[in-house]
Motif scaffolding. Structure first.
Motif, PDB file in Angstrom:
ATOM      1  N   CYS A 133       0.836  -1.197   0.000  1.00  0.00           N
ATOM      2  CA  CYS A 133       0.000   0.000   0.000  1.00  0.00           C
ATOM      3  C   CYS A 133       0.878   1.257   0.000  1.00  0.00           C
ATOM      4  O   CYS A 133       2.021   1.221   0.451  1.00  0.00           O
ATOM      5  CB  CYS A 133      -0.937   0.004   1.206  1.00  0.00           C
ATOM      6  N   PRO A 134       0.371   2.371  -0.517  1.00  0.00           N
ATOM      7  CA  PRO A 134       1.174   3.603  -0.552  1.00  0.00           C
ATOM      8  C   PRO A 134       1.495   4.130   0.837  1.00  0.00           C
ATOM      9  O   PRO A 134       0.696   3.986   1.769  1.00  0.00           O
ATOM     10  CB  PRO A 134       0.299   4.581  -1.334  1.00  0.00           C
ATOM     11  N   ILE A 135       2.666   4.740   0.960  1.00  0.00           N
ATOM     12  CA  ILE A 135       3.140   5.329   2.206  1.00  0.00           C
ATOM     13  C   ILE A 135       3.503   6.784   1.943  1.00  0.00           C
ATOM     14  O   ILE A 135       4.231   7.087   0.994  1.00  0.00           O
ATOM     15  CB  ILE A 135       4.381   4.585   2.744  1.00  0.00           C
ATOM     16  N   LEU A 136       3.006   7.684   2.780  1.00  0.00           N
ATOM     17  CA  LEU A 136       3.369   9.090   2.691  1.00  0.00           C
ATOM     18  C   LEU A 136       4.036   9.501   3.995  1.00  0.00           C
ATOM     19  O   LEU A 136       3.519   9.250   5.080  1.00  0.00           O
ATOM     20  CB  LEU A 136       2.133   9.960   2.450  1.00  0.00           C
ATOM     21  N   LEU A 137       5.200  10.136   3.886  1.00  0.00           N
ATOM     22  CA  LEU A 137       5.946  10.582   5.054  1.00  0.00           C
ATOM     23  C   LEU A 137       5.566  12.019   5.414  1.00  0.00           C
ATOM     24  O   LEU A 137       5.232  12.820   4.535  1.00  0.00           O
ATOM     25  CB  LEU A 137       7.447  10.500   4.778  1.00  0.00           C
ATOM     26  N   MET A 138       5.664  12.315   6.706  1.00  0.00           N
ATOM     27  CA  MET A 138       5.329  13.664   7.197  1.00  0.00           C
ATOM     28  C   MET A 138       6.506  14.203   8.008  1.00  0.00           C
ATOM     29  O   MET A 138       6.521  14.112   9.236  1.00  0.00           O
ATOM     30  CB  MET A 138       4.064  13.614   8.059  1.00  0.00           C
ATOM     31  N   PRO A 139       7.539  14.739   7.348  1.00  0.00           N
ATOM     32  CA  PRO A 139       8.703  15.243   8.066  1.00  0.00           C
ATOM     33  C   PRO A 139       8.440  16.578   8.754  1.00  0.00           C
ATOM     34  O   PRO A 139       7.640  17.391   8.285  1.00  0.00           O
ATOM     35  CB  PRO A 139       9.748  15.402   6.960  1.00  0.00           C
ATOM     36  N   ASP A 140       9.135  16.803   9.870  1.00  0.00           N
ATOM     37  CA  ASP A 140       9.108  18.109  10.511  1.00  0.00           C
ATOM     38  C   ASP A 140       9.710  19.130   9.555  1.00  0.00           C
ATOM     39  O   ASP A 140      10.520  18.794   8.685  1.00  0.00           O
ATOM     40  CB  ASP A 140       9.913  18.084  11.813  1.00  0.00           C
ATOM     41  N   SER A 141       9.356  20.381   9.723  1.00  0.00           N
ATOM     42  CA  SER A 141       9.817  21.434   8.815  1.00  0.00           C
ATOM     43  C   SER A 141      11.337  21.560   8.786  1.00  0.00           C
ATOM     44  O   SER A 141      11.913  21.987   7.791  1.00  0.00           O
ATOM     45  CB  SER A 141       9.197  22.775   9.209  1.00  0.00           C
TER      46      SER A 141
END
Length: 217
Positions: free
Chosen positions: A73-81
């Motif tokens: 399944c697709p994975i999206l990362l959410m990095p800190d700024s």
């Protein structure tokens, strides 16, 4: 209803994500035990995973690689700024893409919608699926290089639309590094060959003097 597994250590951000996803018509599931990420992922069987990145106490890149090893399944990362993320880093760690914090509802919804549409195009009659560094059509698979992946992603997000050579060259330059016009031609040729090998002959058509169009079956 698409299920989304959220791995976010910040309670405030996690709450925002859950509410935004619900309002968008998704079914969110927030990680409860960071020692059992893979077990929760397996039990929930999500259509997409959101993973926080950027704190010394939590290695989101590690969990992205671990999840990719057992699921498609697709994975999206959410990095800190403050985290120096790029699309290449995301791909190298098994993810499909990323969007940086602070998160905003509309860009978040758009990114998720486009990713799900691209990966699950088969739900509406097409059997073509694009995953990090791999493409599949009716059970046949071909591995992709970074350049081929970015080209294929652009084509699938804009089917039947003219993508100019200048646009594609700029896309590759932004994600890979400085490239020349001949490099683009070589990679288009290689991508066409790989598509042909999985049953998609003539999917990428040349518009002389302008660029290319992609037509999926």
């Amino acid at each position: 209803m698409k299920r989304i597994y959220v791995i976010e250590y910040d309670k405030q951000v996690a709450s925002f994500l859950v509410e935004t996803l619900k309002e968008s018509g998704y079914q969110p599931f927030l990680a409860n035990d960071y020692d059992k990420i893979l077990a929760e992922f397996t039990a929930y069987e999500p259509h997409l995973v959101l993973i926080a990145v950027g704190t010394p106490a939590f290695d989101g890149l590690y969990w992205s690689r671990e999840i990719r090893a057992i699921g498609n399944c697709p994975i999206l990362l959410m990095p800190d700024s403050s985290y120096k993320m790029s699309q290449v880093i995301a791909l190298e760690n098994g993810a499909d893409g990323y969007f940086s914090k602070p998160l905003k509802a509309i860009p978040l919804q758009t990114k998720i919608e486009r990713t799900l549409k691209r990966v699950y195009a088969g739900d509406k009659g097409s059997a073509l699926k694009l995953r990090p560094m791999e493409i599949e059509y009716r059970g046949e698979k071909q591995s992709l290089t970074r350049k081929e992946y970015f080209l294929m992603k652009a084509f699938m997000e804009r089917p039947s639309q003219l993508l100019t050579r200048q646009y594609l060259l700029q896309l590759l330059t932004n994600n890979i590094g400085e490239l020349d016009d001949n490099t683009l031609s070589v990679n288009i040729t290689r991508l066409r060959r790989k598509l042909s090998q999985i049953g998609l002959e003539n999917a990428i058509q040349t518009v002389r003097g302008k660029g290319y169009k992609f037509f999926s079956k």
